[in-house]
Write an enzyme that holds these catalytic residues in place. Structure first.
Site, mmCIF file in Angstrom:
data_model
loop_
_atom_site.group_PDB
_atom_site.id
_atom_site.type_symbol
_atom_site.label_atom_id
_atom_site.label_comp_id
_atom_site.label_asym_id
_atom_site.label_seq_id
_atom_site.Cartn_x
_atom_site.Cartn_y
_atom_site.Cartn_z
ATOM 1 N N ASP A 76 0.540 -1.155 -0.194
ATOM 2 C CA ASP A 76 -0.320 0.097 0.092
ATOM 3 C C ASP A 76 0.616 1.520 0.538
ATOM 4 O O ASP A 76 1.735 0.880 0.685
ATOM 5 C CB ASP A 76 -0.937 -0.365 1.594
ATOM 6 C CG ASP A 76 -2.163 -0.894 1.181
ATOM 7 O OD1 ASP A 76 -2.441 -1.616 0.040
ATOM 8 O OD2 ASP A 76 -3.019 -0.426 2.043
ATOM 9 N N HIS A 221 4.041 -2.206 3.623
ATOM 10 C CA HIS A 221 3.487 -0.796 2.695
ATOM 11 C C HIS A 221 5.086 -0.565 2.212
ATOM 12 O O HIS A 221 6.149 -0.559 2.876
ATOM 13 C CB HIS A 221 3.463 0.841 3.734
ATOM 14 C CG HIS A 221 2.110 0.119 4.058
ATOM 15 N ND1 HIS A 221 1.849 -0.602 5.568
ATOM 16 C CD2 HIS A 221 1.381 1.112 4.013
ATOM 17 C CE1 HIS A 221 0.174 -0.799 5.453
ATOM 18 N NE2 HIS A 221 0.209 0.518 4.763
#
Length: 265
Positions: A76, A221
Site C-alpha cells: 500500500d 507498505h
C-alpha cells in the site's frame, strides 16, 4: 432498500468488526456484499473455470489457487523511493504482488515506477488519491478520491485498476456503491505487520510469517524504511513453507473481481 448479502458463503458486515481498522458505523440494517477468496473461487461460473483451465494449459504460468497453497502479497501507499528496490527483489524471487497506489505525491510524482510495476507483471490497484477515510467524507469527494487514481493510472499505463483498498479498511454501503460504479472491487487483508510502527525488518518478517495462512492477503507498505529489507526473508520462508505468492486477482481466479464486492480472507 440497502443491498443485502446475496450468498450463504458471504458473511455479514458484523463479521468484519474484528479489528480496530474496520471500525464501521452501522446504520439500521445497512449491509454490503463480502466474501472470501476461497468462496469466490467456489462460486465462479463453470465457464470461468474452463477458461482458467485453458489458460493454465497454455504454459503462461497461471496458478490454480484451488490446488496450490496460495497467499496474496500486497503493498500500500506507494510508489516511493523504495519501490525500485522492491521490484528488483520480486524479480529475483520470481514473485508478483498487487500494488495499491496513492495518487498525490506518489503516482503523480513517480510515473516511471508505475510503468515498471505494470511492465513486470504486477497488479495495479487503487488506494485513493490522498488517503482520506472514505466513510468520513461526502460521496462526491469519495468518488473523486478513487476516480483521480483511475484516470492517472490509465494515462500512464493504458490500464484501469479493477481493485481498490479503502484507507484503514473502512468501507460501508455508500463506498461499495461508488466502487461498483467505478468498476472497483474492494480488497481488505488478513495479515498485517504494522510496519508503520517499526523499522525492525526482523520483526516485520516475524509478524507476517506468524499470521500467514492459505488464501491469506498480506498487507505491507513499500513507503516504510524497514519493510522492503524484510521482503527477501518473507519470500524465502513462505516458499520453504510451501506457499505460492500471487496477486489478488490470481488468488481469486477463476472468479473475476466483482465491482463493489468486499474481499477479505
Amino acid at each position: 432498500m440497502p443491498k443485502q448479502i446475496s450468498a450463504t458463503r458471504r458473511s455479514s458486515v458484523l463479521g468484519l468488526l474484528t479489528a480496530a481498522s474496520l471500525a464501521l458505523t452501522l446504520s439500521g440494517c445497512a449491509s454490503y456484499d463480502v466474501t472470501t477468496p476461497a468462496d469466490a473461487r467456489a462460486d465462479a461460473a463453470p465457464s470461468d473455470a474452463k477458461a482458467q483451465d485453458a489458460k493454465a494449459g497454455a504454459g503462461d504460468g497461471a496458478v490454480d489457487c484451488g490446488k496450490a497453497k496460495c497467499v496474496a502479497l500486497t503493498f500500500d501507499a506507494g510508489p516511493s523511493e523504495n519501490t525500485n528496490r522492491l521490484l528488483d527483489i520480486l524479480k529475483e524471487n520470481k514473485a508478483h504482488a498487487t500494488f495499491f497506489m496513492l495518487g498525490k505525491n506518489h503516482i503523480a510524482e513517480r510515473p516511471a515506477e508505475v510503468k515498471r510495476i505494470d511492465a513486470e507483471g504486477h497488479e495495479l490497484a487503487n488506494h485513493t488519491w490522498s488517503h482520506k477515510i472514505l466513510t468520513e467524507i461526502k460521496p462526491d469527494e469519495a468518488k473523486r478520491e478513487l476516480s483521480r487514481v483511475q484516470e492517472d493510472v490509465r494515462k500512464i499505463t493504458g490500464k484501469t485498476p479493477t481493485l481498490m483498498r479503502p484507507p484503514q479498511g473502512r468501507t460501508d454501503e455508500e463506498v461499495s456503491k461508488i466502487s461498483k460504479d467505478l468498476g472497483l472491487a474492494q480488497v481488505l487483508w488478513s495479515v498485517t505487520a504494522k510496519d508503520y510502527q517499526t523499522t525492525d525488518s526482523d520483526l516485520i518478517t516475524k509478524r507476517v510469517l506468524d499470521q500467514t495462512k492459505r488464501d491469506g492477503i498480506i498487507l505491507l507498505h513499500d513507503i516504510y524504511k524497514g519493510t522492503v529489507p524484510a521482503v527477501p526473508g518473507i519470500l524465502k520462508e513462505l516458499k520453504k513453507r510451501g506457499y505460492t505468492v500471487v496477486t489478488v486477482s490470481q488468488l481469486l481466479s477463476p472468479a473475476k473481481p466483482e465491482p463493489g464486492m468486499v474481499y477479505r480472507p
